[in-house]
Design an enzyme around this catalytic site. Structure first.
Site, PDB file in Angstrom:
ATOM      1  N   THR A   1       1.500   6.196   8.945  1.00 50.09           N
ATOM      2  CA  THR A   1       1.566   5.173   7.897  1.00 50.09           C
ATOM      3  C   THR A   1       2.421   5.625   6.718  1.00 50.09           C
ATOM      4  OG1 THR A   1      -0.453   5.960   6.809  1.00 50.09           O
ATOM      5  CG2 THR A   1      -0.708   4.296   8.537  1.00 50.09           C
ATOM      6  N   ASP A   2       2.817   4.633   5.918  1.00 47.63           N
ATOM      7  CA  ASP A   2       3.550   4.937   4.689  1.00 47.63           C
ATOM      8  C   ASP A   2       2.607   4.756   3.497  1.00 47.63           C
ATOM      9  OD1 ASP A   2       3.400   2.173   4.244  1.00 47.63           O
ATOM     10  OD2 ASP A   2       5.484   1.826   4.779  1.00 47.63           O
ATOM     11  N   PHE A   3       3.140   4.780   2.293  1.00 47.12           N
ATOM     12  CA  PHE A   3       2.314   4.701   1.087  1.00 47.12           C
ATOM     13  C   PHE A   3       1.510   3.409   0.994  1.00 47.12           C
ATOM     14  CE2 PHE A   3       6.185   2.556  -0.066  1.00 47.12           C
ATOM     15  CZ  PHE A   3       5.775   1.531  -0.899  1.00 47.12           C
ATOM     16  N   SER A   4       1.937   2.369   1.700  1.00 47.18           N
ATOM     17  CA  SER A   4       1.240   1.081   1.643  1.00 47.18           C
ATOM     18  C   SER A   4       0.034   1.023   2.572  1.00 47.18           C
ATOM     19  CB  SER A   4       2.208  -0.044   2.001  1.00 47.18           C
ATOM     20  OG  SER A   4       2.535   0.006   3.380  1.00 47.18           O
TER      21      SER A   4
END
Length: 154
Positions: A28-31
């Site tokens: 996953t990314d920061f979101s």
């Protein structure tokens, strides 16, 4: 609690291969959504385990004869339909559309339950160990498309 046994390499059906994967934090990314580049990893795992379930050993193909045989992604089209999130259970489906000559065309999808998240078309070039195009042997093409003997594929 019921435990469901799932093969690490997925399973073959009449027309496709299905692989189950979990989304981890690293995907996953920061979101909190799966980073778009990570879908390439899921698709690659699907293709690799598809070969494994068909009995095709990539490490053996490179030494199969004096020329060797290698599969290389030549082109990929990806439609991002909906996002996946951490802890989602994904199903990667791979099916062969064409296998013959010096290429294969695969369709891949990633679902979360019944929801389509990713649709991809992958063109695989068949090359020798020097990177030059080579013909996919008929017996190998038949493994991918289930064509009758003597037919090089769809």
């Amino acid at each position: 609690m019921a435990v469901q046994a799932i093969s690490l390499s997925g399973e073959l059906s009449d027309d496709s291969h299905r692989l189950t994967q979990r989304v981890y934090y690293e995907d996953t990314d920061f979101s909190g959504l799966v980073y778009h580049g990570r879908y390439l990893h899921f698709l690659e795992r699907g293709r690799t385990d598809y070969l494994r379930c068909l009995g095709v050993e990539q490490s053996a193909l490179i030494g199969m004869d004096e020329e060797g045989l290698v599969f290389v992604v030549h082109r990929m089209e990806i439609d991002f339909k909906a996002p996946a999130r951490m802890d989602d259970i994904l199903t990667i489906t791979t099916r062969t559309i064409k296998a013959g000559g010096a290429k294969m065309i695969l369709e891949q999808e990633i679902h979360r339950e019944e929801k389509l998240l990713i649709a991809a078309k992958v063109v695989i070039a068949v090359v020798n160990r020097s990177g030059r195009p080579r013909r996919l042997p008929d017996d190998l093409a038949r493994q991918f498309v289930g064509a009758p003997p003597g037919h090089p594929g769809k």
